[in-house]
Design a protein around this motif. Sequence first.
Motif, short mmCIF file in Angstrom:
data_model
loop_
_atom_site.label_atom_id
_atom_site.label_comp_id
_atom_site.label_asym_id
_atom_site.label_seq_id
_atom_site.Cartn_x
_atom_site.Cartn_y
_atom_site.Cartn_z
N ILE A 115 13.05 -2.15 2.19
CA ILE A 115 12.06 -3.01 1.55
C ILE A 115 12.59 -3.57 0.23
O ILE A 115 12.97 -2.81 -0.66
CB ILE A 115 10.74 -2.24 1.34
CG1 ILE A 115 10.15 -1.86 2.70
CG2 ILE A 115 9.74 -3.07 0.53
CD1 ILE A 115 8.91 -1.00 2.64
N GLY A 116 12.62 -4.88 0.14
CA GLY A 116 13.10 -5.54 -1.07
C GLY A 116 14.54 -6.00 -0.99
O GLY A 116 15.11 -6.42 -1.99
N ARG A 117 15.14 -5.92 0.21
CA ARG A 117 16.51 -6.45 0.34
C ARG A 117 16.52 -7.94 0.02
O ARG A 117 17.51 -8.50 -0.47
CB ARG A 117 17.04 -6.20 1.76
CG ARG A 117 17.41 -4.75 2.02
CD ARG A 117 18.06 -4.56 3.37
NE ARG A 117 17.13 -4.79 4.48
CZ ARG A 117 17.41 -4.50 5.75
NH1 ARG A 117 18.59 -3.99 6.06
NH2 ARG A 117 16.53 -4.72 6.70
N ARG A 118 15.40 -8.59 0.30
CA ARG A 118 15.22 -9.99 -0.09
C ARG A 118 13.86 -10.11 -0.75
O ARG A 118 12.85 -9.68 -0.18
CB ARG A 118 15.31 -10.90 1.14
CG ARG A 118 15.15 -12.40 0.80
CD ARG A 118 15.10 -13.24 2.07
NE ARG A 118 14.94 -14.66 1.77
CZ ARG A 118 14.64 -15.59 2.68
NH1 ARG A 118 14.48 -15.24 3.95
NH2 ARG A 118 14.50 -16.85 2.33
N ILE A 119 13.84 -10.66 -1.95
CA ILE A 119 12.59 -10.83 -2.68
C ILE A 119 12.43 -12.31 -3.03
O ILE A 119 13.34 -12.94 -3.56
CB ILE A 119 12.58 -9.99 -3.97
CG1 ILE A 119 12.62 -8.49 -3.63
CG2 ILE A 119 11.34 -10.29 -4.81
CD1 ILE A 119 12.76 -7.59 -4.83
N GLY A 164 11.95 -6.06 5.66
CA GLY A 164 11.95 -5.68 4.26
C GLY A 164 11.82 -6.84 3.31
O GLY A 164 11.73 -6.64 2.09
N THR A 165 11.81 -8.07 3.82
CA THR A 165 11.61 -9.24 2.96
C THR A 165 10.25 -9.14 2.28
O THR A 165 9.24 -8.82 2.92
CB THR A 165 11.70 -10.55 3.78
OG1 THR A 165 13.01 -10.68 4.32
CG2 THR A 165 11.38 -11.76 2.91
N VAL A 182 8.13 -2.20 -8.60
CA VAL A 182 9.26 -1.35 -8.19
C VAL A 182 8.75 -0.02 -7.65
O VAL A 182 9.20 0.45 -6.59
CB VAL A 182 10.22 -1.11 -9.38
CG1 VAL A 182 11.24 -0.03 -9.04
CG2 VAL A 182 10.92 -2.40 -9.76
N ALA A 183 7.82 0.59 -8.35
CA ALA A 183 7.27 1.88 -7.90
C ALA A 183 6.55 1.74 -6.57
O ALA A 183 6.68 2.59 -5.68
CB ALA A 183 6.33 2.44 -8.96
N LEU A 184 5.80 0.65 -6.40
CA LEU A 184 5.03 0.46 -5.17
C LEU A 184 5.95 0.23 -3.97
O LEU A 184 5.77 0.86 -2.92
CB LEU A 184 4.08 -0.73 -5.34
CG LEU A 184 3.21 -1.06 -4.13
CD1 LEU A 184 2.33 0.12 -3.73
CD2 LEU A 184 2.35 -2.28 -4.42
N LEU A 185 6.93 -0.66 -4.11
CA LEU A 185 7.85 -0.92 -3.00
C LEU A 185 8.63 0.34 -2.64
O LEU A 185 8.88 0.61 -1.46
CB LEU A 185 8.80 -2.06 -3.36
CG LEU A 185 8.16 -3.44 -3.59
CD1 LEU A 185 9.23 -4.47 -3.92
CD2 LEU A 185 7.35 -3.89 -2.38
#
Length: 254
Positions: A14-18, A42-43, A176-179
Motif C-alpha cells: 500500500i502506497g507504492r504509488r501515491i 496498493g495505489t 502514514v500511520a493509517l496506510l
Amino acid sequence: MENFIKEKLRTKIIGRRIIHYISVASTTEIAKKLALERAEEGTVVIADEQTLGRGRLGRIWLSPKGSLALSIILHPSLEQLPQLIMMTSLAVVRVISHLTGLKAVIKWPNDVLINSKKVCGVLIENEVEDDRVEFAVVGIGINVNVDLSPFPDISAFATSLSQELGREIFLPDFVVALLSEVEKLYVQAQAGVSPYTEWKDYLETLGKRIRVKIGEMIEEGRAESVAEDGSLFLRRDDGSLTKVTAGEVTILKD
C-alpha cells in the motif's frame, strides 16, 4: 504531503504509488478508473478536499479542507472481500488511539465514532467476475482537522479529531500511520489471520436495541452478535432471529 508520505512510508504494497490532489470530486471514482486501467495494487489516491464523495446507500460524504479523503486499490481474494471493511475500520480505530489517545468505537457496519459522533466512514466498492475479484477500492473519509461547529445540522451527529482533541493533527503523519496499519491487517488477512475478533470487540452496536433500514424494509430488535463475514444477527421483539448483511442502523433507547 505526497513527498513526506513517500519518504516516511515503509509499506511494501500500500502506497507504492501515491497520487495526491488538492481537490477532486471523488477519490474513489478516480481509483476505480485507475483500477480498470490495471493500476498496480496498493495505489493510493488522496485529496485535501473532496466535493462529491459517496457514503453508503448513495449518500454524499462531504470532505472539506482539513479532512482526509483517500482510496486504496487492492486485489483481495473472494474470501477476503468481507474482511476489508473490518480491517479498514479497525485500522482507523487503532491509529486514532495510538496518535491521539482518543477512544473510538465502530458502529456496524462501517462508521467510526468518538463520543457517539461519527468521525469516519468507510466504503468498499469492488468488481467481481466469475468468482474472481478484479479489484476492490477501499474508500476512507475522516474528519481530521475540521471545525464543524458552524454547521449545527452536521455537528449534532458528527465530530472531528481536532475538535475532540483540542488541537490539530499533522495530517501527513496520520496518513502514514493509517496506510501502515491497513497494510499490516491486509497482509495478515492474506496469511489467514482474520481481523474479526478484534473488530468485534470495538463494535458498540452489539447488545443495543436498534432499528435497521434495509431498502424500504425496517427491522427492529436487539443486535445480538455478528458473523465472521460481518453480517449482523438481530433478535426481534417476538424472539425470532434474522441475519442482516447491510442496512442503515439507528440505535434506540431501551
